[in-house]
Design an enzyme around this catalytic site. Sequence first.
Site, PDB file in Angstrom:
ATOM      1  N   ASP A  63      -3.010   0.154 -14.732  1.00  0.00           N
ATOM      2  CA  ASP A  63      -3.083  -0.637 -13.575  1.00  0.00           C
ATOM      3  C   ASP A  63      -1.451  -0.726 -13.079  1.00  0.00           C
ATOM      4  OD1 ASP A  63      -3.976  -2.410 -11.264  1.00  0.00           O
ATOM      5  OD2 ASP A  63      -2.878  -3.954 -12.484  1.00  0.00           O
ATOM      6  N   THR A  96      -1.291  -0.576  -5.913  1.00  0.00           N
ATOM      7  CA  THR A  96      -0.055  -1.006  -6.403  1.00  0.00           C
ATOM      8  C   THR A  96       0.755   0.055  -7.020  1.00  0.00           C
ATOM      9  OG1 THR A  96      -1.151  -1.363  -8.585  1.00  0.00           O
ATOM     10  CG2 THR A  96      -0.699  -3.281  -7.178  1.00  0.00           C
ATOM     11  N   THR A  97       0.078   1.209  -7.466  1.00  0.00           N
ATOM     12  CA  THR A  97       1.022   2.325  -7.937  1.00  0.00           C
ATOM     13  C   THR A  97       1.382   3.008  -6.819  1.00  0.00           C
ATOM     14  OG1 THR A  97      -0.698   2.665  -9.818  1.00  0.00           O
ATOM     15  CG2 THR A  97       0.697   4.157  -9.357  1.00  0.00           C
ATOM     16  N   ASP A 432      -9.472  -5.809  -9.310  1.00  0.00           N
ATOM     17  CA  ASP A 432      -9.096  -5.050  -8.288  1.00  0.00           C
ATOM     18  C   ASP A 432     -10.380  -4.617  -7.317  1.00  0.00           C
ATOM     19  OD1 ASP A 432      -6.779  -4.798  -9.446  1.00  0.00           O
ATOM     20  OD2 ASP A 432      -6.468  -2.755  -9.719  1.00  0.00           O
TER      21      ASP A 432
END
Length: 580
Positions: A63, A96-97, A432
Amino acid sequence: MSAPTADGTGLFIQGQRESGQDVRTGNVTAALAVANIVKTSLGPVGLDKMLVDDIGDVLITNDGATILAQLEVEHPAARVLVDLAQLQDSEVGDGTTSVVIVASELLRRSNELVKSGIHPTTIISGLRTALKQAVKFLKKNMVMKVSELNDDHLLMAAKTSMSSKIIGKEGEFFAQMAVDAVKSVGMKATMADAAGLENMIHSAASTSQDAKEGEKKVKMKYPLSAIHILKAHGKSALESHFIKGGFAINAMRAAQGMPTAVEGSVEEPIKIAFLDMNLQRHRMAMGVQVVVKDPAEIENIKKREMDITKERITKIIENGAKVVLTTKGVDDLCMKYFVEAGIICARRCNKDDLKRLAKATGGKLVVTMADMDGNETFDPDCLGKCTAVREERIGDGEMLYVHGCQGSGASTIVLRGANEYMLDEMDRALHDSLCVIKRMLESSTLVCGGGAVEAALSVHLEEYATTLHTREQLAIQEFADALLIIPKTLAVNAAKDSSELVAKLRASHAKSQKADATEEEKALKNIGLDLVEGAIRDNLAAGVVEPAISKIKSLRFATEAAITILRIDDRITLAKGQQQ
């Protein structure tokens, strides 16, 4: 007098100043270093990272936000990207990545333009124009308005979110659990919440007409804080379970003589008292002196100390409490009264869990029983209501299950797994997915995943750049190329030929965007990557979808972060003595 510095200005004592291209190159290098850490964890076949802290605790995750939050990043420009991942996590919960990778690629390409003589202000202006055009195109052509969201769309989005996580293999099972959990805590939105939801619909809807339709329908909110996730060692991940309208708390009966279950009904609910105080024999405060002339009075003082606690417990019991949960201790004397009354009592409960349970059952956490007159009373309105409380064995310990909560609603997911690392990663993956489902239910819009959006925007922006007559077109072209970093990284992580796959992807989207495109060619706009087979496919039909709001916010955040770092052309570092 100040000592002259290396640049001869004499402004800084024992300080450092970097300016111009040196600073920009340093900032871009730092941002790329951060992005490279998370780059290999992107996509359904991304790899995990193992983080070991200074005391040897291990964290295994893929994550992006969790990885970056654990890093102690000192470089100020790199810290902007870490904050960017946290912002995406709090606003959307997923992506997020990719937001960090896009921001770093925009920076790298912008820096190349600055080196070739384009002024940063021109580049910033071009990036803003490209962002505006990208969002406009996304809303008009890529966003699918789902007037009546059914479970299929939500399951697709949840599975897409989970595909890159440890529970991806059991995606079907956990996706259904996540959808059930979010839907079970739906409640009518207040006026303020409704206004916030309307803004979200406006930002994700393609036209004002769509937004008006959304305003009429969306008046529900889904507070994720009402979903309680509990982790228990043992058994397999597939034996995790979901308790609808129930709450599990990691506590057990304080004494063996207490009942293991109390049953009620909707008409005659079980009442629960939530306390944040000690239920122990009353002792006088430190420093209080009592002068006793008659030794018999000592016995009376001891008896009165016992009676004070007994009166407190009696007041709780008289108000109909069948279950008593406290965050502090309960001594043997008090336990005796509870056992005699047939009441379940649990001590040393987690305070946050009790607050959640109190909200779920319509009760309140009681900190003190003192009233305004100096007497001690227990308000019956502070009692929570439910239909049953049972102690059940989970793994190596016992847990209290509260069924049929009659407050604002709550649900619990009990996760089972082999070890602590696996349970923590399952928790993050589920969080998530819950965020994605919540956003989808609130905005009712979706887009295709698997690089489809980025490839379509890249083709469109390249076409759009050629219509401009200013130098900004260079920045827009770089923005278009930067977006392709997502499909490229996805393909590389899947051990596929990225050049060939991205070329096929762009060709399909170019066909779909032609002015004279047939209906068949227009349908190519949903083409994305199939990373298992190493081919391209219709990702809408394959069920690879995500909320539109996730993509839009991701683009906005990435562009703003890149612009923030690009504007910096001077860095002044003061020596420690000067910072006071």
